[in-house]
Write an enzyme that holds these catalytic residues in place. Structure first.
Site, PDB file in Angstrom:
ATOM      1  CE1 TYR A 145     -12.862   5.964   4.717  1.00 42.65           C
ATOM      2  CE2 TYR A 145     -11.387   3.860   5.094  1.00 42.65           C
ATOM      3  CZ  TYR A 145     -12.118   4.935   5.654  1.00 42.65           C
ATOM      4  OH  TYR A 145     -12.822   4.742   6.833  1.00 42.65           O
ATOM      5  CG  ASP A 240      -3.546   5.393   2.705  1.00 44.95           C
ATOM      6  OD1 ASP A 240      -3.049   4.218   3.436  1.00 44.95           O
ATOM      7  OD2 ASP A 240      -4.507   5.796   2.927  1.00 44.95           O
ATOM      8  CE  LYS A 268      -7.631  -1.618   4.878  1.00 48.25           C
ATOM      9  NZ  LYS A 268      -8.923  -2.055   4.809  1.00 48.25           N
TER      10      LYS A 268
HETATM   11  N1  PMP Z   1      -6.273   4.017   4.161  1.00 45.04           N
HETATM   12  C1  PMP Z   1      -6.477   3.091   3.183  1.00 45.04           C
HETATM   13  C2  PMP Z   1      -5.845   3.116   1.916  1.00 45.04           C
HETATM   14  C3  PMP Z   1      -7.410   2.201   3.544  1.00 45.04           C
HETATM   15  O1  PMP Z   1      -7.795   1.388   2.717  1.00 45.04           O
HETATM   16  C4  PMP Z   1      -7.967   2.222   4.806  1.00 45.04           C
HETATM   17  C5  PMP Z   1      -9.007   1.176   5.290  1.00 45.04           C
HETATM   18  N2  PMP Z   1      -9.875   0.440   4.520  1.00 45.04           N
HETATM   19  C6  PMP Z   1      -7.599   3.403   5.610  1.00 45.04           C
HETATM   20  C7  PMP Z   1      -6.520   4.016   5.383  1.00 45.04           C
HETATM   21  C8  PMP Z   1      -8.044   3.339   7.143  1.00 45.04           C
HETATM   22  O2  PMP Z   1      -7.715   2.381   7.891  1.00 45.04           O
HETATM   23  P1  PMP Z   1      -8.393   1.795   9.273  1.00 45.04           P
HETATM   24  O3  PMP Z   1      -9.499   1.128   8.896  1.00 45.04           O
HETATM   25  O4  PMP Z   1      -7.256   0.745   9.859  1.00 45.04           O
HETATM   26  O5  PMP Z   1      -8.341   2.886  10.042  1.00 45.04           O
END
Ligand code: PMP
Length: 432
Positions: A145, A240, A268
């Site tokens: 994701y 990411d 995060k």
């Molecule tokens: N990349 C990863 C690997 C994630 O786990 C998440 C959120 N779970 C995101 C991007 C998106 O981040 P946000 O919820 O802060 O938009």
């Protein structure tokens, strides 16, 4: 346990808030429905709900809360920051301090920009990579994701040389066609995809350690091979690290694994619990971003003083010696205990764990890719989830989400958790 007040509030929520939740993962749809528990307050490793029930929390807000809830040092920093005004729309010295701390921890960040969420961070790295390479397509890995921007809500086509299809209503086919999705931990389909589309691929988007179908580590040599093949074909590598940065070591997974992307996206943990995102990487690529270059990215809240000072305070806390050894020790205690119980009660389950992050999958097969995670037993997980909740253990309502340990969890918390797991496994083994 009684959940009367939670149910009352959720009923009311359904009247005003679409689906009763502000992020779909918070609903209990994946675990058989019911009103999600409404939390009242949190402290350290514990949650307290609106009915007065107490929980040991392993959600950690889907990762960010590595210091436990309401950590005094971070709370103090946020209070002080708020007293000085929460939003300026001008540069502050805190942005510089924080950027410097991040580059010291993650050397690939030659230049950095702060945004407000992981979604924004990933979305922008893709735009920058496209601007730099003058190519449009990206490759990503199945089940990872990357936020909810159009470009990454794209499912795999029928093979590595096939274009993607929208994974959400509202994502245009034309956008999905710019994305190729291949399985994680398998270099051949990746090679096939990049060779097939070679001079069209702007970037490969990678979670260096997967956090979104449980914790899945890269196979030996996989990330280096992805880097080498991408670069040989003129594509950039974007990591990411929204989940992984500062989760497993003081720095990025890239620093722990000794691999170097061209660009990295963050979110995060680095916000100390406040909204944040960041992206950065090679200077020559980042120079394409406005105001220096023609690639636009902006943000009213970007680099706001509150998130910056919370982030600085967070890094100060986790930089202390022993943080990751402690998380690893508790993680091992949890893993060993659950493994013993899996064997004792003959539960068809397996564990992936790295330091203080663990996933319990209801399958006997070792999980290394998304297909396997998808094929785990959701019904069994749903029973397990509800049984754990009723014993005061808060897990994510998803069959392959990680359990996150914080520095405020104790050995006693893990022992209490293991007693709850034993009770749940006993129930599960009776209905098997
Ligand atoms: N990349 C990863 C690997 C994630 O786990 C998440 C959120 N779970 C995101 C991007 C998106 O981040 P946000 O919820 O802060 O938009």
């Amino acid at each position: 346990m009684k959940f009367t007040e939670s149910e009352r509030i959720q009923n009311e929520a359904n009247d005003y808030i679409l689906g009763g939740v502000n992020s779909p993962s918070r609903s209990y749809k994946a675990v058989g429905g019911g009103a999600p528990v409404v939390m009242d307050h949190a402290d350290g490793a514990y949650f307290y709900d609106v009915d007065g029930n107490q929980y040991i929390d392993y959600l950690a807000a889907y990762g960010p809360i590595i210091t436990g809830h309401a950590h005094p040092h971070i709370t103090e920093a946020i209070k002080k920051a708020a007293e000085n005004g929460v939003l300026y729309g001008t540069p502050t010295r805190h942005e510089v301090t924080f950027a410097k701390m991040l580059r010291e921890a993650i050397p690939s960040l030659e230049k950095i920009r702060f945004v407000n969420s992981g979604t924004e961070a990933v979305m922008t790295t893709i735009r920058v990579a496209r601007a730099y390479t003058k190519r449009d397509k990206i490759i990503k890995f199945a089940g990872c994701y990357h936020g909810h921007s159009d470009l990454v809500l794209v499912a795999a086509g029928s093979g590595p040389s096939q274009l993607g299809t929208p994974d959400s209503a509202g994502v245009p086919e034309s956008v999905a066609k710019e994305v190729i999705t291949v399985p994680f931990n398998d270099i051949e389909p990746f090679k096939e995809a990049i060779h097939h589309f070679s001079d069209q691929i702007a970037a490969v988007l990678v979670e260096p350690i997967v956090g979104n179908f449980g914790i899945v580590e890269p196979a030996e040599g996989f990330l280096q091979a992805v880097n080498d093949i991408a670069h040989d074909n003129g594509a950039l590598v974007i990591y990411d690290e929204v989940i992984t940065a500062f989760r497993f070591c003081y720095g990025g997974a890239q620093d722990m694994l000794g691999v170097k992307p061209d660009l990295t996206a963050f979110g995060k943990i680095i916000g100390g619990g406040l909204p944040i995102g960041a992206y950065g990487g090679r200077q020559d690529i980042m120079e394409h971003v406005a105001p220096l270059g023609p690639t636009y990215q902006a943000g009213t809240m970007a680099g706001n003083p509150l998130s910056m000072q919370a982030g600085i305070a967070l890094l100060e806390v986790i930089k202390e010696e022993g943080t990751y050894e402690y998380l690893d020790r508790l993680g091992k205690q949890l893993e060993d205990g659950v493994t013993e119980l899996i064997n004792k009660y003959q539960i068809p389950a397996t564990i992936n764990r790295l330091k203080g992050a663990m996933t319990l999958y209801f399958t006997e097969e070792k999980v290394v890719n998304y297909e396997q995670a998808e094929n785990t037993d959701g019904e069994m997980f749903a029973k397990f989830f509800k049984s754990m909740l009723n014993q005061g253990i808060n897990l994510a309502p998803s069959k392959y989400e990680a359990w996150f340990i914080t520095i405020r969890h104790t050995e006693d918390d893990i022992e209490q958790t293991l007693r709850a797991v034993e009770h749940s496994f006993k129930e599960l083994s009776l209905v098997k």
